[in-house]
Structure formats: C-alpha cells, structure tokens
Design a protein around this motif. Structure first.
Motif, mmCIF file in Angstrom:
data_model
loop_
_atom_site.group_PDB
_atom_site.id
_atom_site.type_symbol
_atom_site.label_atom_id
_atom_site.label_comp_id
_atom_site.label_asym_id
_atom_site.label_seq_id
_atom_site.Cartn_x
_atom_site.Cartn_y
_atom_site.Cartn_z
ATOM 1 N N ALA A 106 0.822 -1.219 0.000
ATOM 2 C CA ALA A 106 0.000 0.000 0.000
ATOM 3 C C ALA A 106 0.856 1.269 0.000
ATOM 4 C CB ALA A 106 -0.942 -0.013 1.210
ATOM 5 N N ARG A 107 2.123 1.146 0.331
ATOM 6 C CA ARG A 107 3.015 2.321 0.339
ATOM 7 C C ARG A 107 3.568 2.674 -1.035
ATOM 8 N NH1 ARG A 107 4.622 0.221 5.340
ATOM 9 N NH2 ARG A 107 6.406 -0.898 4.505
ATOM 10 N N MET A 108 3.330 1.842 -2.038
ATOM 11 C CA MET A 108 3.898 2.113 -3.366
ATOM 12 C C MET A 108 3.259 3.370 -3.953
ATOM 13 S SD MET A 108 6.181 -0.209 -3.915
ATOM 14 C CE MET A 108 6.567 -0.528 -2.206
ATOM 15 N N THR A 109 4.085 4.363 -4.244
ATOM 16 C CA THR A 109 3.521 5.654 -4.670
ATOM 17 C C THR A 109 2.859 5.540 -6.054
ATOM 18 O OG1 THR A 109 5.638 6.325 -5.578
ATOM 19 C CG2 THR A 109 5.168 7.011 -3.329
ATOM 20 N N GLN A 110 3.396 4.650 -6.907
ATOM 21 C CA GLN A 110 2.781 4.527 -8.225
ATOM 22 C C GLN A 110 1.355 3.960 -8.104
ATOM 23 O OE1 GLN A 110 4.071 1.841 -11.738
ATOM 24 N NE2 GLN A 110 5.250 3.713 -12.019
ATOM 25 N N PHE A 111 1.182 3.019 -7.169
ATOM 26 C CA PHE A 111 -0.165 2.496 -6.928
ATOM 27 C C PHE A 111 -1.078 3.604 -6.407
ATOM 28 C CE2 PHE A 111 -3.326 0.933 -3.871
ATOM 29 C CZ PHE A 111 -4.134 0.237 -4.754
ATOM 30 N N LYS A 112 -0.556 4.375 -5.476
ATOM 31 C CA LYS A 112 -1.384 5.454 -4.906
ATOM 32 C C LYS A 112 -1.838 6.421 -6.009
ATOM 33 C CE LYS A 112 1.366 5.959 -1.000
ATOM 34 N NZ LYS A 112 1.791 6.645 0.225
ATOM 35 N N ASP A 113 -0.898 6.778 -6.893
ATOM 36 C CA ASP A 113 -1.238 7.699 -7.994
ATOM 37 C C ASP A 113 -2.268 7.077 -8.931
ATOM 38 O OD1 ASP A 113 0.627 9.361 -6.952
ATOM 39 O OD2 ASP A 113 2.153 8.995 -8.508
ATOM 40 N N THR A 124 -8.199 -2.429 -9.502
ATOM 41 C CA THR A 124 -8.207 -3.888 -9.331
ATOM 42 C C THR A 124 -7.146 -4.312 -8.310
ATOM 43 O OG1 THR A 124 -6.544 -4.276 -11.043
ATOM 44 C CG2 THR A 124 -8.861 -4.197 -11.756
ATOM 45 N N VAL A 125 -7.335 -5.508 -7.786
ATOM 46 C CA VAL A 125 -6.318 -6.100 -6.915
ATOM 47 C C VAL A 125 -5.031 -6.327 -7.725
ATOM 48 C CG1 VAL A 125 -5.765 -8.118 -5.487
ATOM 49 C CG2 VAL A 125 -8.063 -7.128 -5.405
ATOM 50 N N GLY A 126 -5.201 -6.587 -9.020
ATOM 51 C CA GLY A 126 -4.040 -6.744 -9.894
ATOM 52 C C GLY A 126 -3.170 -5.492 -9.915
ATOM 53 N N LEU A 127 -3.808 -4.330 -9.940
ATOM 54 C CA LEU A 127 -3.038 -3.080 -9.912
ATOM 55 C C LEU A 127 -2.282 -2.961 -8.587
ATOM 56 C CD1 LEU A 127 -2.453 -0.455 -11.545
ATOM 57 C CD2 LEU A 127 -4.326 0.611 -10.285
ATOM 58 N N PHE A 128 -2.934 -3.417 -7.529
ATOM 59 C CA PHE A 128 -2.315 -3.365 -6.201
ATOM 60 C C PHE A 128 -1.064 -4.245 -6.129
ATOM 61 C CE2 PHE A 128 -2.337 -4.702 -1.623
ATOM 62 C CZ PHE A 128 -2.053 -3.455 -1.083
ATOM 63 N N THR A 129 -1.151 -5.447 -6.716
ATOM 64 C CA THR A 129 -0.017 -6.376 -6.608
ATOM 65 C C THR A 129 0.943 -6.281 -7.811
ATOM 66 O OG1 THR A 129 -1.162 -8.228 -7.647
ATOM 67 C CG2 THR A 129 -1.419 -8.012 -5.274
ATOM 68 N N TYR A 130 0.702 -5.329 -8.659
ATOM 69 C CA TYR A 130 1.560 -5.092 -9.830
ATOM 70 C C TYR A 130 3.059 -5.112 -9.479
ATOM 71 C CZ TYR A 130 2.979 -2.161 -13.945
ATOM 72 O OH TYR A 130 3.562 -1.647 -15.069
ATOM 73 N N PRO A 131 3.477 -4.391 -8.424
ATOM 74 C CA PRO A 131 4.924 -4.391 -8.120
ATOM 75 C C PRO A 131 5.448 -5.762 -7.695
ATOM 76 C CG PRO A 131 3.783 -2.625 -6.934
ATOM 77 C CD PRO A 131 2.721 -3.496 -7.524
ATOM 78 N N VAL A 132 4.569 -6.624 -7.184
ATOM 79 C CA VAL A 132 5.003 -7.967 -6.790
ATOM 80 C C VAL A 132 5.230 -8.815 -8.037
ATOM 81 C CG1 VAL A 132 4.447 -9.996 -5.413
ATOM 82 C CG2 VAL A 132 3.733 -7.720 -4.624
#
Ligand code: ADP
Ligand code: NA
Length: 330
Positions: A106-113, A124-132
C-alpha cells in the motif's frame, strides 16, 4: 567471465511507442544487449491491471515486439519474449504475494497515484499487486541489474526486500538485484506542455510524438512545439523547459552535445531549431518504421522469434521456480 545479467520489461502501448519510451528506455536496451546478458519482456500480464480490449491488447503486444526488433534488438544477442508465454511469472508472483505485507504494498507511490485516478471501484487487486509481479519478473532470471527510470526505484527496492526476505527464510535462492538507473537516458517532455513528461496518458495528444505515426504528422508537432517568449536558444530546464526539451531530443538523436548545439544555434531564433529537429527526427524514424513494418508484415517470423525467446526465457525461469517451489514446501 560471465556477463552481468539485466532484466527489463515494457508494457505494450496501443498505437505505438512514443519518443519518450524510445529515448528513455528502448535505446538503452539496444546498447545493453552488447555488454550484458539481457532479458527483455513485453509485459502483457501487467497490461491487464487496467481494463483492456482483447483484440487491441494482442495487436499492441505484437506491435511492441515489432518495434523493439525495428529499434535494433537482436534475438541472437538478447532474450526477447512475451511475459504471458512464460507461466513462471504468474506462479512466482503468487509465492511473492504471500511474502508481501499489505501495508508494504500500500506504500507504493505509483499504486497510490494510479488508484487515485481509477477510483476505488475501478482499481483492481491486480493493480495493487503489480509491483510484486514486477519483482517476480526480475527475480526469475536472477538479474544482477534492472535498467529502469528513476520512477521505478521504489519497485526495485521492494524487489530487493522480497529477495532478501525469501533468502533469509528459506536459504539462498535469489540474486538481489541493483537498480541500474539509466544514465544516458534522456527524459523527454510533452511538446505542448514541457512541465510534464511525454506520456501516453497525457491530456493533449498534440504533445506526444508516436513513433509509428506518419512522419509528416510528427514533423508538424515539432514545428508547433511550445517554447517561450524569449529568443535565445539555451539549455535551461528551469527558465526554458520547451527549448531545453528540444535540445535534449536533438542531442539524443544525433549524439551532438547540448553545449555544442547552443553554440551552433547562437543568434538563431526558435523556428530554425524546430524545423531542423523535425527533419532529424524524420530521417531517424523512417528506417525504424520500415524495419518495424517488415516484422508486422511477416507474422509467422514474428511468432517464431517470440516462441524462441519464450523458450530461452523458460529455460532459466523454470529452474528458479523449481527451486522456489521446493523450498516453499510444494
Ligand atoms: P508512459 O509514461 O507513456 O505510460 P511507460 O510508463 O509505459 O510510459 O514507460 C515505458 C518506459 O519508457 C519506461 O522505462 C519509462 O521510464 C520510459 N519513459 C516513458 N516516458 C518517458 C519520457 N517522457 N522520457 C523518458 N523516458 C520515458
Ligand atoms: Na507510466
């Protein structure tokens, strides 16, 4: 002496890549294939974290492959493949998802943006776990370095944390990669609004130079680029962002240093700079477009290259995944 291994991914883009993608990423990939053991992926799994049209995605993916080959990637010198053709990416991502803290992601700034732009329901949850998934992309190949732009630093940091966490819990498994922030990469700004980077998500399409557009269209964009009310051609990103952007592009396409360009254009107004740059771009883009078109016109050859790339990638990825599964308890 084994060459250092690099991994880098790029999303397929509808229409074509833009000049920022080329000067900021693709050009460096072409150079790195000569000095490194390079793995390059068109990350089509990442492309569905926001809604996609299936036909458009398939077309954009093939176009991305053709453009990378057109730009000079050589399947004999690097491994070029589609992420979706190597199932180990999704498999490793699941294991890593189970090692990633919710708060950490949740701290990923790109996700927040990006999620702020999509809204809660559209995210989507996919966007959330994108960095993983991105971490899985890198770690599967035991990459030593990840050539990325500055905006990806946080994701590489997460990748390193996940590699160290897995290694700490289950024993040495992953190479801990370093970010290889692209030094020679030019950051390219929008031709109509030089305060923002050239981006496919820009509001004004007139400021983006698409590589596969008719060159006439792009030449016009260069000639109508926003500059300032002054008359002096000087590299000064603070005071003269528009002129500086044009000088950066000119320099990146020709290899002529910015200081030398300032000298060359001493006493000239902005018009000649824009016109000359439009011509330089047109000369550069013509052979790129025709090489790309050759690959688009020969789908069987493109398929063959991508199948070979996927096979080479899998031969490495499968080994890493087998080790991970064994250590995980599968
Ligand atoms: P976009 O910003 O259009 O969505 P991506 O985020 O898909 O582009 O970027 C793909 C690659 O191109 C990344 O490596 C990124 O750093 C690079 N890139 C994108 N835009 C620019 C730009 N304006 N200048 C330099 N590099 C860029
Ligand atoms: Na982006």
């Amino acid at each position: 002496l084994r060459r250092l291994r690099v991994f880098s991914g790029i999303q397929p883009t509808a229409g074509s890549f833009h000049l920022g993608n080329y000067l900021g990423a693709v050009r460096q990939w072409v150079a790195l294939q000569e000095t490194h053991d390079a793995f390059y992926s068109i990350v089509d799994l990442h492309a569905i974290t926001i809604p996609q049209d299936p036909g458009a995605l398939r077309e954009a993916t093939r176009l991305a492959a053709a453009q990378l080959l057109g730009a000079g990637l050589d399947p004999a010198r690097c491994t070029l493949f589609l992420q979706s053709q190597v199932p180990e990416h999704a498999q490793l991502a699941w294991v890593l998802n189970c090692l990633t803290g919710f708060g950490e992601a949740a701290r990923m700034t790109q996700f927040k943006d990006k999620s702020a732009r999509q809204g809660t329901e559209g995210t989507t949850v996919g966007l959330f776990t994108y960095p993983v998934l991105q971490a899985a992309d890198i770690l599967l190949y035991q990459a030593n370095e990840v050539p990325v732009g500055e905006d990806q630093r946080q994701h590489i940091e997460l990748t390193r944390d996940l590699a160290e966490r897995f290694n700490g819990r289950f024993g040495d498994t992953f190479t801990v990669p370093g970010a290889h922030i692209l030094k020679d990469a030019a950051k390219i700004y929008d031709l109509q609004d030089p305060s923002v980077k050239m981006s496919k998500s820009a509001s004004s399409p007139r400021g983006i130079v698409w590589l596969m557009d008719e060159p006439k269209k792009s030449e016009k964009k260069f000639r109508s680029a926003v500059t300032d009310t002054g008359t002096v051609i000087r590299f000064d990103p603070e005071e003269k962002p528009g002129v500086s952007n044009l000088l950066s592009i000119y320099s990146a396409l020709t290899g002529i240093g910015v200081a030398e360009l300032e000298e060359k254009f001493t006493g000239q107004l902005y018009g000649p700079l824009k016109t000359e740059l439009a011509g330089i771009f047109a000369d550069w883009v013509a052979p790129f477009r025709s090489r790309t078109q050759e690959y688009l016109d020969d789908p069987a050859e493109l398929d063959r290259i991508l199948a070979l790339g996927a096979e080479k990638a899998r031969s490495v990825a499968a080994g890493t995944l087998a080790d991970v599964y064994e250590k995980t308890g599968f």
